[in-house]
Write an enzyme that holds these catalytic residues in place. Structure first.
Site, PDB file in Angstrom:
ATOM      1  CE  LYS A 111      -1.649  -5.129   0.730  1.00 39.95           C
ATOM      2  NZ  LYS A 111      -2.568  -4.028   0.420  1.00 39.95           N
TER       3      LYS A 111
ATOM      4  CE1 TYR B  53      -7.353   0.666   3.231  1.00 32.04           C
ATOM      5  CE2 TYR B  53      -5.733  -0.437   1.848  1.00 32.04           C
ATOM      6  CZ  TYR B  53      -6.062   0.237   3.016  1.00 32.04           C
ATOM      7  OH  TYR B  53      -5.084   0.500   3.943  1.00 32.04           O
TER       8      TYR B  53
ATOM      9  CG  ASP C 208      -4.163   0.756  -5.544  1.00 29.73           C
ATOM     10  OD1 ASP C 208      -3.246  -0.089  -5.549  1.00 29.73           O
ATOM     11  OD2 ASP C 208      -4.612   1.267  -4.502  1.00 29.73           O
TER      12      ASP C 208
ATOM     13  CE1 TYR D 257      -8.006   0.990  10.319  1.00 27.91           C
ATOM     14  CE2 TYR D 257      -6.366  -0.521   9.425  1.00 27.91           C
ATOM     15  CZ  TYR D 257      -7.169   0.599   9.292  1.00 27.91           C
ATOM     16  OH  TYR D 257      -7.094   1.327   8.150  1.00 27.91           O
TER      17      TYR D 257
HETATM   18  C1  LIG Z   1      -2.601  -2.606   0.738  1.00 22.14           C
HETATM   19  C2  LIG Z   1      -3.082  -1.661  -0.286  1.00 22.14           C
HETATM   20  C3  LIG Z   1      -2.670  -0.318  -0.303  1.00 22.14           C
HETATM   21  C4  LIG Z   1      -1.776   0.282   0.756  1.00 22.14           C
HETATM   22  O1  LIG Z   1      -0.521  -0.323   0.816  1.00 22.14           O
HETATM   23  P1  LIG Z   1       0.356  -0.209   2.160  1.00 22.14           P
HETATM   24  O2  LIG Z   1       1.639  -0.889   1.805  1.00 22.14           O
HETATM   25  O3  LIG Z   1      -0.416  -0.905   3.231  1.00 22.14           O
HETATM   26  O4  LIG Z   1       0.519   1.243   2.438  1.00 22.14           O
HETATM   27  C5  LIG Z   1      -3.140   0.478  -1.315  1.00 22.14           C
HETATM   28  N1  LIG Z   1      -3.969   0.002  -2.264  1.00 22.14           N
HETATM   29  C6  LIG Z   1      -4.376  -1.279  -2.286  1.00 22.14           C
HETATM   30  C7  LIG Z   1      -5.259  -1.762  -3.373  1.00 22.14           C
HETATM   31  C8  LIG Z   1      -3.952  -2.157  -1.291  1.00 22.14           C
HETATM   32  O5  LIG Z   1      -4.392  -3.418  -1.281  1.00 22.14           O
END
Ligand SMILES: *Cc1c(COP(=O)(O)O)cnc(C)c1O
Length: 448
Positions: free
Chosen positions: A298, A168, A269, A40
């Site tokens: 992550k 997100y 997620d 960004y």
């Molecule tokens: C960071 C994140 C993503 C995306 O992961 P990237 O490795 O940045 O593509 C998707 N969902 C959640 C909940 C996240 O925190």
């Protein structure tokens, strides 16, 4: 020396050094401003990033010699701190044997042991693992699984997802379409993004008593759109980049029940929440549920390198494979990269030793004590802590050009966004460093 195409030798110029190890901080900044996109970022009004020399433990050492206590774990990922000897050794060992080989038609120990470990660690019932490169891709894979499952069941009209606001799920196009429509990128890409269905964000806080009215909106949307919805997708318990909100495990329990009742898949997620961050290995454990599809990323390699995975139940796997295509239609070039898998195995071994539980509990109480004083500040709307996550929510968005250098001046690395000043330190942070970190946060916030 540079050799030109005509084989003449170009003189070495001081202004264009080629080896990064020979660059000064100023030279790095200069090249950075010229050529390099950051997350960004803008080339028109750039906020100069701080050149980093090295990282170790919970310290980020800048090129100018300053050392910062890391509050971000490089966006939720470096749970064991930087340069952990076990992760380094795993990388060294693996690189000697095989750094990468294609995964189509071939397999290897680092991948199969990683999948076995993920199956063991994750909620019961998730037995099949698709290894991929990054979090966003793992969410794309989860979505494709859900849609392909619907197709294979003859539900062609199930081409939408139901989700909650303030979520997100990534920056790629499919994932963007499920991020919060207001603080996400919907407005800008309105004509390009698929339209999914949004219910209100989970309204009951983590410790708050849940009542059925809290889930009414989601339930209404599910009833109304049942025939179009392939899956509900959400972040369990903690909504990360969409607002750093913590919600009730009972809400998540009810989402699971509703998915069963209305025959819709549940995608959890856990890219941010997975691997101990919320005080449980996976946030789904707060509610004792198993999703049909689970995304992790992550912290999967302990922040060492990029890797992610999508897990699913036997039901979903079987459903997909008995469909028209007969196979799951996805396969990245660097799928199951052995080097990344080996480091992930080492990171999961460290977690399985169990030390993280005490560390996270310790961080939780340290954050509660350290951030407590922020509650009294007039700038502050809310202070909340869950596991190794500490959030100060402000009334107004912070001015990054002012605030970022202040944190560095205080000897900490904290990167706020919008109205949120938050930390997710490596689990190995010592009490003294944690106290320094929270004190710096309160101090910077109090000066806003
Ligand atoms: C960071 C994140 C993503 C995306 O992961 P990237 O490795 O940045 O593509 C998707 N969902 C959640 C909940 C996240 O925190």
């Amino acid at each position: 020396m540079l050799v030109n195409n005509d084989n003449s030798v170009a003189p070495m110029t001081q202004s264009k050094p080629l080896l990064s190890e020979s660059l000064t901080g100023e030279q790095i900044s200069e090249l950075d401003a010229k050529h390099v996109w950051h997350p960004y970022s803008s080339f028109n009004s750039p906020l100069l990033p701080f050149p980093v020399e090295s990282t170790e433990g919970v310290r980020i050492r800048l090129k100018d010699g300053r050392e910062l206590i890391d509050g971000m774990a490089s966006w939720w990922s470096a749970v064991h701190g930087y340069g952990h000897p076990v992760l380094k050794q795993a990388a060294h060992d693996q690189i000697e044997t095989m750094s990468h080989v294609m995964f189509g038609g071939l397999t290897h120990e680092p991948a199969v042991t990683l999948c076995e470990k993920l199956v063991k660690l994750s909620p019961d019932g998730l037995n099949k693992v698709f290894i991929c490169d990054s979090g966003s891709v793992s969410v794309e894979v989860a979505m494709k699984m859900a849609f392909q499952y619907a197709l294979s069941q003859g539900n062609r009209e199930r081409n939408k997802l139901l989700t909650v606001r303030s979520g997100y799920h990534g920056d790629t196009f499919a994932t963007m379409a499920t991020c919060d429509p207001v603080n996400g990128m919907h407005h800008m890409f309105e004509n390009i993004l698929p339209k999914h269905i949004f219910a209100e964000a989970p309204p009951c806080k983590f410790e708050e008593a849940f009542s059925e009215s809290h889930i009414q909106d989601l339930k209404d949307k599910l009833v109304q759109h049942q025939q179009e919805v392939a899956a509900i997708i959400l972040e369990p318990i903690v909504q990360g980049a969409g607002g750093m909100r913590f919600y009730s495990p009972d809400y998540l329990k009810r989402v699971r029940e509703l998915c069963d009742e209305y025959d819709v898949l549940l995608i959890a997620d856990e890219i941010a929440t997975g691997f101990g961050r919320t005080g449980k290995m996976f946030a789904c454990e707060h509610a004792g549920i198993t999703p049909d599809i689970l995304c992790v990323g992550k912290a999967l390699t302990g922040g060492f390198m990029s890797l992610a995975a999508t897990l699913c139940t036997d039901k979903v796997a079987k459903g997909i494979c008995e469909g028209e295509a007969g196979v799951f239609m996805h396969g990245p070039t660097f799928m199951a990269n052995p080097l990344a898998c080996s480091v992930a195995n080492a990171s999961l071994d460290l977690l399985m030793s169990g030390e993280w539980q005490q560390q996270v509990a310790n961080i939780e109480s340290g954050l509660k004590i350290g951030l407590g004083p922020a509650k009294a500040l007039s700038q502050v709307e809310d202070v909340r802590v869950l596991g190794a996550i500490g959030v100060i929510e402000l009334h107004e968005p912070v001015d990054m050009p002012t605030v970022q250098p202040q944190f560095v001046q205080e000897g900490v690395w904290v990167r706020p966004f919008g109205r949120l000043v938050y930390v997710l330190p490596p689990f190995v942070i010592e009490n003294e460093d944690l106290a320094h970190l929270t004190k710096a946060m309160v101090s910077v916030v109090s000066r806003l």
